[in-house]
Design a protein around this motif. Structure first.
Motif, PDB file in Angstrom:
ATOM      1  N   ILE A  24       3.336 -15.673 -16.599  1.00  0.00           N
ATOM      2  CA  ILE A  24       2.353 -14.531 -16.995  1.00  0.00           C
ATOM      3  C   ILE A  24       1.728 -13.802 -15.887  1.00  0.00           C
ATOM      4  CG2 ILE A  24       0.281 -14.025 -18.114  1.00  0.00           C
ATOM      5  CD1 ILE A  24       1.267 -16.169 -20.062  1.00  0.00           C
ATOM      6  N   ALA A  25       1.244 -14.630 -14.864  1.00  0.00           N
ATOM      7  CA  ALA A  25       0.487 -14.107 -13.659  1.00  0.00           C
ATOM      8  C   ALA A  25       1.469 -13.326 -12.857  1.00  0.00           C
ATOM      9  CB  ALA A  25       0.019 -15.467 -12.806  1.00  0.00           C
ATOM     10  N   LEU A  26       2.806 -14.000 -12.543  1.00  0.00           N
ATOM     11  CA  LEU A  26       3.798 -13.260 -11.768  1.00  0.00           C
ATOM     12  C   LEU A  26       3.921 -11.794 -12.543  1.00  0.00           C
ATOM     13  CD1 LEU A  26       6.880 -14.828 -10.132  1.00  0.00           C
ATOM     14  CD2 LEU A  26       7.070 -12.544 -11.544  1.00  0.00           C
ATOM     15  N   LEU A  27       4.248 -11.622 -13.904  1.00  0.00           N
ATOM     16  CA  LEU A  27       4.670 -10.521 -14.552  1.00  0.00           C
ATOM     17  C   LEU A  27       3.622  -9.391 -14.415  1.00  0.00           C
ATOM     18  CD1 LEU A  27       6.694 -11.810 -17.401  1.00  0.00           C
ATOM     19  CD2 LEU A  27       7.551 -10.850 -15.321  1.00  0.00           C
ATOM     20  N   GLU A  28       2.246 -10.065 -14.534  1.00  0.00           N
ATOM     21  CA  GLU A  28       1.208  -9.183 -14.613  1.00  0.00           C
ATOM     22  C   GLU A  28       0.933  -8.668 -13.374  1.00  0.00           C
ATOM     23  OE1 GLU A  28      -2.902  -8.046 -15.828  1.00  0.00           O
ATOM     24  OE2 GLU A  28      -0.869  -8.085 -16.625  1.00  0.00           O
ATOM     25  N   CYS A  29       1.374  -8.986 -12.269  1.00  0.00           N
ATOM     26  CA  CYS A  29       1.384  -8.296 -10.838  1.00  0.00           C
ATOM     27  C   CYS A  29       2.650  -7.756 -10.529  1.00  0.00           C
ATOM     28  CB  CYS A  29       0.699  -9.415 -10.044  1.00  0.00           C
ATOM     29  SG  CYS A  29      -0.792 -10.167 -10.368  1.00  0.00           S
ATOM     30  N   LEU A  30       3.543  -7.957 -11.264  1.00  0.00           N
ATOM     31  CA  LEU A  30       4.889  -7.368 -10.903  1.00  0.00           C
ATOM     32  C   LEU A  30       4.737  -5.729 -11.197  1.00  0.00           C
ATOM     33  CD1 LEU A  30       7.713  -8.212  -9.738  1.00  0.00           C
ATOM     34  CD2 LEU A  30       8.445  -8.673 -12.130  1.00  0.00           C
ATOM     35  N   ALA A  31       5.626  -5.204 -10.241  1.00  0.00           N
ATOM     36  CA  ALA A  31       5.597  -3.636 -10.498  1.00  0.00           C
ATOM     37  C   ALA A  31       6.591  -3.218 -11.767  1.00  0.00           C
ATOM     38  CB  ALA A  31       6.512  -3.018  -9.253  1.00  0.00           C
ATOM     39  N   GLY A  71       4.418 -12.575  -7.681  1.00  0.00           N
ATOM     40  CA  GLY A  71       4.510 -11.174  -8.381  1.00  0.00           C
ATOM     41  C   GLY A  71       4.078 -10.048  -7.185  1.00  0.00           C
ATOM     42  N   ASP A  72       2.961 -10.171  -6.446  1.00  0.00           N
ATOM     43  CA  ASP A  72       2.654  -9.098  -5.120  1.00  0.00           C
ATOM     44  C   ASP A  72       3.743  -9.208  -4.213  1.00  0.00           C
ATOM     45  OD1 ASP A  72       0.234  -8.443  -6.172  1.00  0.00           O
ATOM     46  OD2 ASP A  72      -0.947  -9.565  -4.911  1.00  0.00           O
ATOM     47  N   GLY A  73       4.371 -10.395  -3.752  1.00  0.00           N
ATOM     48  CA  GLY A  73       5.535 -10.430  -2.989  1.00  0.00           C
ATOM     49  C   GLY A  73       6.600  -9.575  -3.210  1.00  0.00           C
ATOM     50  N   LEU A  74       6.891  -9.808  -4.744  1.00  0.00           N
ATOM     51  CA  LEU A  74       8.282  -9.095  -5.045  1.00  0.00           C
ATOM     52  C   LEU A  74       7.965  -7.661  -5.027  1.00  0.00           C
ATOM     53  CD1 LEU A  74       9.252 -11.700  -8.108  1.00  0.00           C
ATOM     54  CD2 LEU A  74      10.650 -11.097  -5.677  1.00  0.00           C
ATOM     55  N   SER A  75       6.865  -7.277  -5.450  1.00  0.00           N
ATOM     56  CA  SER A  75       6.445  -5.701  -5.668  1.00  0.00           C
ATOM     57  C   SER A  75       6.406  -5.148  -4.179  1.00  0.00           C
ATOM     58  CB  SER A  75       5.336  -5.428  -6.285  1.00  0.00           C
ATOM     59  OG  SER A  75       5.300  -6.002  -7.705  1.00  0.00           O
ATOM     60  N   PHE A  76       6.090  -6.009  -3.351  1.00  0.00           N
ATOM     61  CA  PHE A  76       5.860  -5.556  -1.863  1.00  0.00           C
ATOM     62  C   PHE A  76       7.332  -5.377  -1.387  1.00  0.00           C
ATOM     63  CE2 PHE A  76       5.724  -6.242   2.893  1.00  0.00           C
ATOM     64  CZ  PHE A  76       4.869  -5.146   2.975  1.00  0.00           C
ATOM     65  N   ALA A  77       8.073  -6.196  -1.623  1.00  0.00           N
ATOM     66  CA  ALA A  77       9.668  -6.509  -0.990  1.00  0.00           C
ATOM     67  C   ALA A  77      10.229  -5.127  -1.835  1.00  0.00           C
ATOM     68  CB  ALA A  77      10.256  -7.709  -1.254  1.00  0.00           C
ATOM     69  N   LEU A  78      10.201  -4.957  -2.968  1.00  0.00           N
ATOM     70  CA  LEU A  78      10.735  -3.794  -3.655  1.00  0.00           C
ATOM     71  C   LEU A  78      10.507  -2.492  -2.870  1.00  0.00           C
ATOM     72  CD1 LEU A  78      12.454  -2.782  -6.107  1.00  0.00           C
ATOM     73  CD2 LEU A  78      10.391  -2.427  -7.374  1.00  0.00           C
ATOM     74  N   ARG A 124      -3.040  -2.294 -10.762  1.00  0.00           N
ATOM     75  CA  ARG A 124      -2.835  -3.573 -10.034  1.00  0.00           C
ATOM     76  C   ARG A 124      -1.370  -3.735  -9.843  1.00  0.00           C
ATOM     77  NH1 ARG A 124      -3.918  -6.647 -14.516  1.00  0.00           N
ATOM     78  NH2 ARG A 124      -6.015  -6.670 -13.948  1.00  0.00           N
ATOM     79  N   PRO A 125      -0.388  -3.533 -10.544  1.00  0.00           N
ATOM     80  CA  PRO A 125       1.156  -3.790 -10.377  1.00  0.00           C
ATOM     81  C   PRO A 125       1.635  -2.719  -9.252  1.00  0.00           C
ATOM     82  CG  PRO A 125       0.974  -2.904 -12.523  1.00  0.00           C
ATOM     83  CD  PRO A 125      -0.598  -3.078 -11.927  1.00  0.00           C
ATOM     84  N   VAL A 126       1.217  -1.627  -9.181  1.00  0.00           N
ATOM     85  CA  VAL A 126       1.565  -0.514  -8.262  1.00  0.00           C
ATOM     86  C   VAL A 126       1.231  -0.669  -7.012  1.00  0.00           C
ATOM     87  CG1 VAL A 126       1.816   1.846  -8.144  1.00  0.00           C
ATOM     88  CG2 VAL A 126       1.545   0.975 -10.371  1.00  0.00           C
ATOM     89  N   ILE A 127       0.079  -0.921  -6.595  1.00  0.00           N
ATOM     90  CA  ILE A 127      -0.265  -1.292  -5.304  1.00  0.00           C
ATOM     91  C   ILE A 127       0.376  -1.898  -4.329  1.00  0.00           C
ATOM     92  CG2 ILE A 127      -2.130  -1.788  -3.850  1.00  0.00           C
ATOM     93  CD1 ILE A 127      -2.685   0.829  -5.023  1.00  0.00           C
ATOM     94  N   PRO A 128       0.910  -3.177  -4.565  1.00  0.00           N
ATOM     95  CA  PRO A 128       1.518  -3.872  -3.851  1.00  0.00           C
ATOM     96  C   PRO A 128       2.901  -3.024  -3.327  1.00  0.00           C
ATOM     97  CG  PRO A 128       0.870  -5.330  -5.313  1.00  0.00           C
ATOM     98  CD  PRO A 128       0.444  -3.858  -5.746  1.00  0.00           C
ATOM     99  N   MET A 129       3.586  -2.485  -4.133  1.00  0.00           N
ATOM    100  CA  MET A 129       4.924  -1.650  -4.104  1.00  0.00           C
ATOM    101  C   MET A 129       4.583  -0.558  -3.357  1.00  0.00           C
ATOM    102  SD  MET A 129       7.494   0.042  -6.795  1.00  0.00           S
ATOM    103  CE  MET A 129       6.216   1.193  -7.398  1.00  0.00           C
ATOM    104  N   ILE A 130       3.343   0.147  -3.630  1.00  0.00           N
ATOM    105  CA  ILE A 130       2.820   1.554  -2.584  1.00  0.00           C
ATOM    106  C   ILE A 130       2.788   0.962  -1.292  1.00  0.00           C
ATOM    107  CG2 ILE A 130       1.201   2.999  -2.264  1.00  0.00           C
ATOM    108  CD1 ILE A 130       2.935   3.796  -4.558  1.00  0.00           C
ATOM    109  N   ALA A 131       2.150  -0.540  -1.027  1.00  0.00           N
ATOM    110  CA  ALA A 131       1.926  -0.775   0.444  1.00  0.00           C
ATOM    111  C   ALA A 131       3.138  -1.044   1.272  1.00  0.00           C
ATOM    112  CB  ALA A 131       1.178  -2.029   0.186  1.00  0.00           C
ATOM    113  N   GLY A 132       4.187  -1.600   0.223  1.00  0.00           N
ATOM    114  CA  GLY A 132       5.657  -1.776   0.939  1.00  0.00           C
ATOM    115  C   GLY A 132       6.247  -0.306   1.209  1.00  0.00           C
ATOM    116  N   MET A 133       6.075   0.688   0.259  1.00  0.00           N
ATOM    117  CA  MET A 133       6.795   1.906   0.460  1.00  0.00           C
ATOM    118  C   MET A 133       6.075   2.442   1.655  1.00  0.00           C
ATOM    119  SD  MET A 133       6.744   3.134  -3.419  1.00  0.00           S
ATOM    120  CE  MET A 133       7.604   4.723  -2.850  1.00  0.00           C
ATOM    121  N   LEU A 134       4.872   2.328   1.992  1.00  0.00           N
ATOM    122  CA  LEU A 134       4.209   2.911   3.112  1.00  0.00           C
ATOM    123  C   LEU A 134       4.183   1.919   4.401  1.00  0.00           C
ATOM    124  CD1 LEU A 134       0.922   4.481   1.542  1.00  0.00           C
ATOM    125  CD2 LEU A 134       3.110   5.576   2.170  1.00  0.00           C
TER     126      LEU A 134
END
Length: 468
Positions: A24-31, A71-78, A124-134
């Motif tokens: 649940i925690a992983l999915l909550e933080c997943l893009a 969840g943060d790590g997967l979103s950042f990697a994406l 919450r689930p978008v910022i880690p992915m944005i950080a990776g994109m930037l």
């Protein structure tokens, strides 16, 4: 074995429960997934089960921490590896504003945005992915993610955990009612998940809406039906959500009414839940229930509706006024007809309810119509991403109103279910009809003044008029 017994036996083992909390925690933080999943509700439910099973709190916190970190790590990697493709992926190609909102948040707070966003649901689930994109430094992202997860895990897990440790002692639940609480929790989780998914899919731009629109073009009669129900304004939308609500709630109402009629009295569920409600029979609960009962009767509904109805007439929103009035009048007639059809006696007969029948609960059905239609009219004036909060506000107001009938002992639980389903049928019919009219926006409107006027009239009703 009934459904409640089956659900009761599905209580997960400690190891599986820890895995569920981590997922649940992983999915909550997943893009993407975190945008549509009611993570707070699911985490509270899982943590409550953990507290009830007396799991070690460090293990529960560790599971939530590791899940959030994953969840943060997967979103950042994406974002880091698929920077160019992300804007073309679903759902961002349909909702580019989600990425734009996250990018503005990241540019404003920099590295701290990873920490702040953990506690801000929409980003919450978008910022880690944005950080990776930037192309944020992976090391900087890691320490920010570690710190935010350390703060987030206790804040989200401990309330549910403490609830699970204390609910049975606080409520002194009678034997035989635990399975109904588990069944209720399962139903709430299922409805929350279904609502979150359908809210996106049935709106214009959703995949289900698009598939139905494509299907309607396949035959002349389907195309005529689609065009007939579309709103009469440029780029009008087909009321697919309201139509689905009508079909589901009407089918459920018919099945549930047949079950109630077949029992010739209270069901086993009714008597056990009534015993659980009796355990809540304290002075403050009785007072609150009595106030809610008065707020939901004829005088209370008129007090809440009168300022809004008069403003709609003054502002010449005649279609909205007629549909709201028809909804409230229609539910009053429907309640009378259904009560006569069922002929079901109440558990208790206060003097002011002498001769009144039980099924369905008029308070429950009227609350669903009043607050449901109010939420629908308010939501249509809001941006799509904020509309869900209008409906959740309606649920927060309607549910205690219905449950107060249980604590007062004047309705069975099955009466409340029938009343809620009947109210949903009326809401769907009103919205489908209203959708066909070309109407002006209800804004600008004096929302605070109208709400204050309704509360003043309601306070006068509670102070001076007897219950009906």
């Amino acid at each position: 074995m009934n459904i409640a017994d089956w659900l009761y036996q599905l209580t997960p083992s400690p190891a599986l429960l820890l895995l569920i909390i981590a997922v649940i925690a992983l999915l909550e933080c997943l893009a993407v997934v975190g945008l549509i999943m009611p993570g707070v509700l699911l985490m509270t439910a899982a943590a409550s089960l953990a507290g009830h099973q007396d799991l070690a709190i460090p293990l529960v916190l560790l599971a939530a921490f590791l899940g959030a970190l994953g969840g943060d790590g997967l979103s950042f990697a994406l974002g880091y590896t698929q920077r160019e493709r992300v804007p073309r992926l679903w759902p961002f190609h349909r909702h580019p504003e989600w990425l734009a909102r996250g990018a503005r948040f990241f540019q404003r707070y920099g590295t701290l945005s990873v920490i702040f966003a953990r506690f801000v649901g929409p980003v919450r689930p978008v910022i880690p992915m944005i950080a990776g994109m930037l192309h944020m430094s992976p090391f900087a992202f890691l320490w920010a993610s570690l710190l935010s997860a350390l703060l987030w895990a206790p804040a989200y897990v401990l309330p549910g955990y403490l609830l699970g440790r204390t609910w049975q002692q606080l409520l002194d639940i009678p034997p035989g009612t635990q399975q109904w609480l588990l069944a209720l929790a399962a139903v709430i989780v299922a409805l929350a998940l279904g609502f979150s998914w359908l809210r996106h899919q049935l709106a214009r731009g959703g995949r289900v809406y698009f598939a139905c629109a494509r299907l309607a073009r396949g035959a002349a009669w389907r195309r005529r039906l689609w065009m007939r129900l579309r709103a009469r304004r440029p780029h009008g939308e087909f009321p697919l959500g309201s139509l689905c609500l009508l079909v589901v709630s009407l089918t459920a109402l018919c099945i549930w009414t047949l079950i109630v009629l077949d029992h010739q009295g209270p069901m086993l569920m009714d008597t056990q839940i009534q015993g659980m409600a009796a355990a809540l029979d304290t002075a403050w609960v009785a007072t609150a229930s009595e106030l809610m009962a008065r707020a939901g009767d004829t005088y209370g509904v008129l007090a809440l509706f009168l300022p809004w109805g008069l403003w709609l007439l003054w502002a010449r929103h005649l279609s909205a006024f007629l549909h709201l009035s028809a909804g409230l009048g229609g539910i009053a007639v429907a309640n009378t007809l259904f009560k006569q059809l069922a002929g079901r006696e109440r558990p208790d007969f206060p003097e002011y309810l002498a001769g009144s029948l039980a099924y369905p609960s008029a308070h429950a059905s009227t609350a669903v119509v009043l607050y449901g239609l109010a939420a629908a009219f308010i939501a249509q004036e809001l941006p799509s991403r904020h509309r869900v909060w209008a409906y959740w506000a309606a649920i927060v107001l309607a549910v205690p109103m219905a449950l107060s009938r249980l604590t007062l002992g004047v309705h069975w639980a099955s009466d409340l279910i029938g009343g809620a389903l009947l109210g949903l049928v009326v809401c769907a019919l009103v919205r489908i009809s209203y959708h066909r009219f070309a109407h002006r926006s209800l804004t600008p409107a004096p929302w605070p003044s109208l709400a204050a006027a309704s509360l003043v009239l309601l306070a006068m009703r509670l102070a001076w008029l007897p219950p009906t």
